[in-house]
Design a protein around this motif. Structure first.
Motif, PDB file in Angstrom:
ATOM      1  N   VAL A  31       0.810  -1.219   0.000  1.00  0.00           N
ATOM      2  CA  VAL A  31       0.000   0.000   0.000  1.00  0.00           C
ATOM      3  C   VAL A  31       0.847   1.273   0.000  1.00  0.00           C
ATOM      4  CG1 VAL A  31      -0.266   0.026   2.532  1.00  0.00           C
ATOM      5  CG2 VAL A  31      -1.975   1.157   1.081  1.00  0.00           C
ATOM      6  N   SER A  32       2.000   1.270   0.678  1.00  0.00           N
ATOM      7  CA  SER A  32       2.798   2.505   0.760  1.00  0.00           C
ATOM      8  C   SER A  32       3.279   2.932  -0.625  1.00  0.00           C
ATOM      9  CB  SER A  32       3.995   2.307   1.695  1.00  0.00           C
ATOM     10  OG  SER A  32       3.590   1.994   2.995  1.00  0.00           O
ATOM     11  N   LEU A  33       3.838   1.985  -1.377  1.00  0.00           N
ATOM     12  CA  LEU A  33       4.327   2.319  -2.708  1.00  0.00           C
ATOM     13  C   LEU A  33       3.165   2.595  -3.655  1.00  0.00           C
ATOM     14  CD1 LEU A  33       6.588   2.715  -4.713  1.00  0.00           C
ATOM     15  CD2 LEU A  33       6.712   0.232  -5.009  1.00  0.00           C
ATOM     16  N   ALA A  34       2.106   1.792  -3.584  1.00  0.00           N
ATOM     17  CA  ALA A  34       0.946   2.014  -4.456  1.00  0.00           C
ATOM     18  C   ALA A  34       0.322   3.379  -4.197  1.00  0.00           C
ATOM     19  CB  ALA A  34      -0.088   0.909  -4.251  1.00  0.00           C
ATOM     20  N   ALA A  56       5.428  -5.800 -16.852  1.00  0.00           N
ATOM     21  CA  ALA A  56       5.550  -6.947 -15.946  1.00  0.00           C
ATOM     22  C   ALA A  56       6.798  -6.792 -15.092  1.00  0.00           C
ATOM     23  CB  ALA A  56       5.589  -8.255 -16.733  1.00  0.00           C
ATOM     24  N   PRO A  57       6.820  -5.810 -14.195  1.00  0.00           N
ATOM     25  CA  PRO A  57       8.021  -5.581 -13.383  1.00  0.00           C
ATOM     26  C   PRO A  57       8.231  -6.695 -12.368  1.00  0.00           C
ATOM     27  CG  PRO A  57       6.236  -4.167 -12.642  1.00  0.00           C
ATOM     28  CD  PRO A  57       5.749  -4.845 -13.885  1.00  0.00           C
ATOM     29  N   THR A  58       9.502  -6.948 -12.047  1.00  0.00           N
ATOM     30  CA  THR A  58       9.829  -7.903 -10.998  1.00  0.00           C
ATOM     31  C   THR A  58       9.996  -7.219  -9.643  1.00  0.00           C
ATOM     32  OG1 THR A  58      12.174  -7.723 -11.571  1.00  0.00           O
ATOM     33  CG2 THR A  58      10.909  -9.503 -12.599  1.00  0.00           C
ATOM     34  N   ALA A  59      10.204  -5.909  -9.643  1.00  0.00           N
ATOM     35  CA  ALA A  59      10.317  -5.127  -8.414  1.00  0.00           C
ATOM     36  C   ALA A  59      10.190  -3.668  -8.795  1.00  0.00           C
ATOM     37  CB  ALA A  59      11.640  -5.383  -7.699  1.00  0.00           C
ATOM     38  N   GLY A  60       9.922  -2.831  -7.800  1.00  0.00           N
ATOM     39  CA  GLY A  60       9.812  -1.403  -8.066  1.00  0.00           C
ATOM     40  C   GLY A  60      10.230  -0.589  -6.867  1.00  0.00           C
ATOM     41  N   ALA A  61      10.469   0.696  -7.110  1.00  0.00           N
ATOM     42  CA  ALA A  61      10.915   1.566  -6.033  1.00  0.00           C
ATOM     43  C   ALA A  61      10.564   3.012  -6.327  1.00  0.00           C
ATOM     44  CB  ALA A  61      12.422   1.443  -5.821  1.00  0.00           C
ATOM     45  N   MET A  68      11.815   3.742  -1.154  1.00  0.00           N
ATOM     46  CA  MET A  68      10.713   2.871  -0.776  1.00  0.00           C
ATOM     47  C   MET A  68      10.675   1.722  -1.782  1.00  0.00           C
ATOM     48  SD  MET A  68       6.688   3.910  -0.516  1.00  0.00           S
ATOM     49  CE  MET A  68       7.065   5.267   0.600  1.00  0.00           C
ATOM     50  N   VAL A  69      10.775   0.478  -1.313  1.00  0.00           N
ATOM     51  CA  VAL A  69      10.928  -0.659  -2.224  1.00  0.00           C
ATOM     52  C   VAL A  69       9.804  -1.664  -2.030  1.00  0.00           C
ATOM     53  CG1 VAL A  69      13.426  -0.463  -2.467  1.00  0.00           C
ATOM     54  CG2 VAL A  69      12.493  -1.790  -0.570  1.00  0.00           C
ATOM     55  N   TYR A  70       9.554  -2.409  -3.109  1.00  0.00           N
ATOM     56  CA  TYR A  70       8.596  -3.507  -3.033  1.00  0.00           C
ATOM     57  C   TYR A  70       8.908  -4.520  -4.134  1.00  0.00           C
ATOM     58  CZ  TYR A  70       4.430  -6.329  -2.765  1.00  0.00           C
ATOM     59  OH  TYR A  70       3.592  -7.399  -2.628  1.00  0.00           O
ATOM     60  N   GLY A  71       8.886  -5.814  -3.769  1.00  0.00           N
ATOM     61  CA  GLY A  71       8.983  -6.877  -4.756  1.00  0.00           C
ATOM     62  C   GLY A  71      10.363  -7.439  -4.997  1.00  0.00           C
ATOM     63  N   LEU A  72      11.394  -6.904  -4.348  1.00  0.00           N
ATOM     64  CA  LEU A  72      12.757  -7.377  -4.621  1.00  0.00           C
ATOM     65  C   LEU A  72      12.954  -8.832  -4.213  1.00  0.00           C
ATOM     66  CD1 LEU A  72      14.735  -4.240  -3.391  1.00  0.00           C
ATOM     67  CD2 LEU A  72      14.490  -4.994  -5.753  1.00  0.00           C
ATOM     68  N   ARG A 101      20.882  12.914   3.441  1.00  0.00           N
ATOM     69  CA  ARG A 101      21.000  12.851   4.900  1.00  0.00           C
ATOM     70  C   ARG A 101      19.612  12.999   5.507  1.00  0.00           C
ATOM     71  NH1 ARG A 101      22.125  16.882   8.917  1.00  0.00           N
ATOM     72  NH2 ARG A 101      23.138  15.971  10.753  1.00  0.00           N
ATOM     73  N   ARG A 102      19.321  12.177   6.493  1.00  0.00           N
ATOM     74  CA  ARG A 102      18.017  12.077   7.139  1.00  0.00           C
ATOM     75  C   ARG A 102      16.958  11.442   6.235  1.00  0.00           C
ATOM     76  NH1 ARG A 102      19.091  17.517   9.457  1.00  0.00           N
ATOM     77  NH2 ARG A 102      19.868  17.195  11.569  1.00  0.00           N
ATOM     78  N   GLY A 103      17.398  10.784   5.181  1.00  0.00           N
ATOM     79  CA  GLY A 103      16.483   9.975   4.394  1.00  0.00           C
ATOM     80  C   GLY A 103      16.296   8.619   5.064  1.00  0.00           C
ATOM     81  N   ALA A 104      15.661   7.679   4.332  1.00  0.00           N
ATOM     82  CA  ALA A 104      15.392   6.361   4.881  1.00  0.00           C
ATOM     83  C   ALA A 104      15.239   5.355   3.749  1.00  0.00           C
ATOM     84  CB  ALA A 104      14.141   6.373   5.747  1.00  0.00           C
ATOM     85  N   VAL A 105      15.437   4.100   4.091  1.00  0.00           N
ATOM     86  CA  VAL A 105      15.103   2.980   3.216  1.00  0.00           C
ATOM     87  C   VAL A 105      13.980   2.227   3.918  1.00  0.00           C
ATOM     88  CG1 VAL A 105      15.914   0.926   2.011  1.00  0.00           C
ATOM     89  CG2 VAL A 105      17.502   2.823   2.469  1.00  0.00           C
ATOM     90  N   SER A 106      12.855   2.011   3.243  1.00  0.00           N
ATOM     91  CA  SER A 106      11.711   1.403   3.919  1.00  0.00           C
ATOM     92  C   SER A 106      10.957   0.482   2.985  1.00  0.00           C
ATOM     93  CB  SER A 106      10.768   2.486   4.455  1.00  0.00           C
ATOM     94  OG  SER A 106      10.215   3.241   3.394  1.00  0.00           O
ATOM     95  N   GLY A 107      10.205  -0.423   3.596  1.00  0.00           N
ATOM     96  CA  GLY A 107       9.381  -1.362   2.857  1.00  0.00           C
ATOM     97  C   GLY A 107       9.279  -2.670   3.602  1.00  0.00           C
TER      98      GLY A 107
END
Length: 318
Positions: A31-34, A56-61, A68-72, A101-107
């Motif tokens: 839901v976050s990425l969508a 037909a993606p295998t992953a997206g960001a 923000m990642v999904y599907g990896l 700086r002060r970013g994030a990686v999430s998912g």
């Protein structure tokens, strides 16, 4: 970089359908990425990328300062093989140059784990790593969550009656509470990064997605024309009408420190879940949230309301 890196493809706004379908494999995790994809009508080249093909993606960001990642990672139970390791490295290479700086990686945790390896090998360092953030679902009951809570705590009827969507005129009250929540959760003042956070909170309020309980500043109901402060707040941070049904993800759940331990947050959150179903997702819609595993009081609150675990998120604070 996109021209040199042939393993990833930039997604133009008019070709987002394939990535949205990928997120629909698990709408609660996706839901976050969508939400990002459906909220924005335009974005810059490289802000959204996929591995595989656009259709037909295998992953997206979503890669704009944060990632923000999904599907990896593979999801065998959903028939999803995940992204090729070389594609994961290509995505990490693309995102590394955009992180701030002060970013994030999430998912979802498995997707964050997949990309964090090559990101850290490329020299990215973490300020804090939160690998275990339980992803929880609110229960569905015929009568709603609030009614059950008020039977247990009838003296808090004013909390149930007073919890509602904030209105734009209350933005000045909501902003300090939202900033206090952010400082507790993330560890720095959001004003350090400019006005983006404040604009986002105003957008949530203006969209009817910021919920509040106002009190008199002393833990009692606010009287008309009298002093008022935010006693409790929660936002619908992500909202998506997926192919299988509507999904809302709550963010920014916060009870003012002097009111904690009194049941006010429990009753107010029950009221918010009922209101989000009434206002945004319908009686059959999904209301979710994720929390830090070290936040025992919050997890206890969610358990008391009957939330159940769906999965695990992860957040790496830079």
């Amino acid at each position: 970089m996109l021209r040199r890196n042939r393993r990833i493809t930039a997604v133009p706004p008019d070709r987002r359908e394939g990535l949205v379908r990928l997120c629909a494999l698990d709408p609660v995790e996706g839901v976050s990425l969508a939400h990002q994809l459906t909220r924005w009508e335009r974005w810059g080249r490289g802000d959204v990328v996929v591995t595989g093909t656009l259709d037909a993606p295998t992953a997206g960001a979503w890669a704009t300062g944060s990632l923000m990642v999904y599907g990896l990672a593979p999801r065998p139970g959903l028939g999803h093989a995940g992204a090729d390791p070389q594609d994961v490295r290509a995505l990490a290479e693309h995102a590394r140059g955009r992180m701030v700086r002060r970013g994030a990686v999430s998912g979802p945790r498995r997707d964050v784990e997949a990309v964090w390896g090559p990101l850290s090998e490329a020299g990215l360092t973490a300020r804090e790593v939160r690998w275990n953030q339980p992803l929880l679902l609110a229960p569905r009951t015929a009568e709603g969550l609030l009614a059950a809570q008020l039977r247990r705590r009838p003296h808090l009827g004013w909390v149930g009656a007073g919890t509602r969507a904030a209105v734009p005129a209350e933005d000045a009250l909501v902003q300090p509470a939202a900033a206090a929540m952010f400082r507790e959760e993330v560890g720095y003042d959001p004003a350090c990064s400019g006005r983006a956070f404040a604009r986002h909170i105003s957008w949530l309020v203006g969209s009817g997605r910021g919920y509040v309980l106002l009190d008199d500043g002393q833990g009692g109901p606010a009287a008309p024309g009298g002093p008022a402060a935010v006693a409790f707040k929660a936002d619908v941070g992500s909202l998506w009408r997926s192919p299988s049904g509507a999904v809302a993800q709550l963010t920014g759940v916060w009870t003012r420190p002097d009111l904690r331990g009194r049941g006010i947050g429990t009753v107010a959150l029950a009221a918010v879940v009922d209101a989000v179903r009434a206002d945004h997702v319908g009686p059959d819609g999904v209301v979710s949230l994720y929390a830090n595993d070290f936040n025992a009081p919050a997890l206890g609150l969610y358990r008391s309301l009957g939330f159940t675990r769906h999965g695990t998120f992860a957040t790496i604070l830079l």
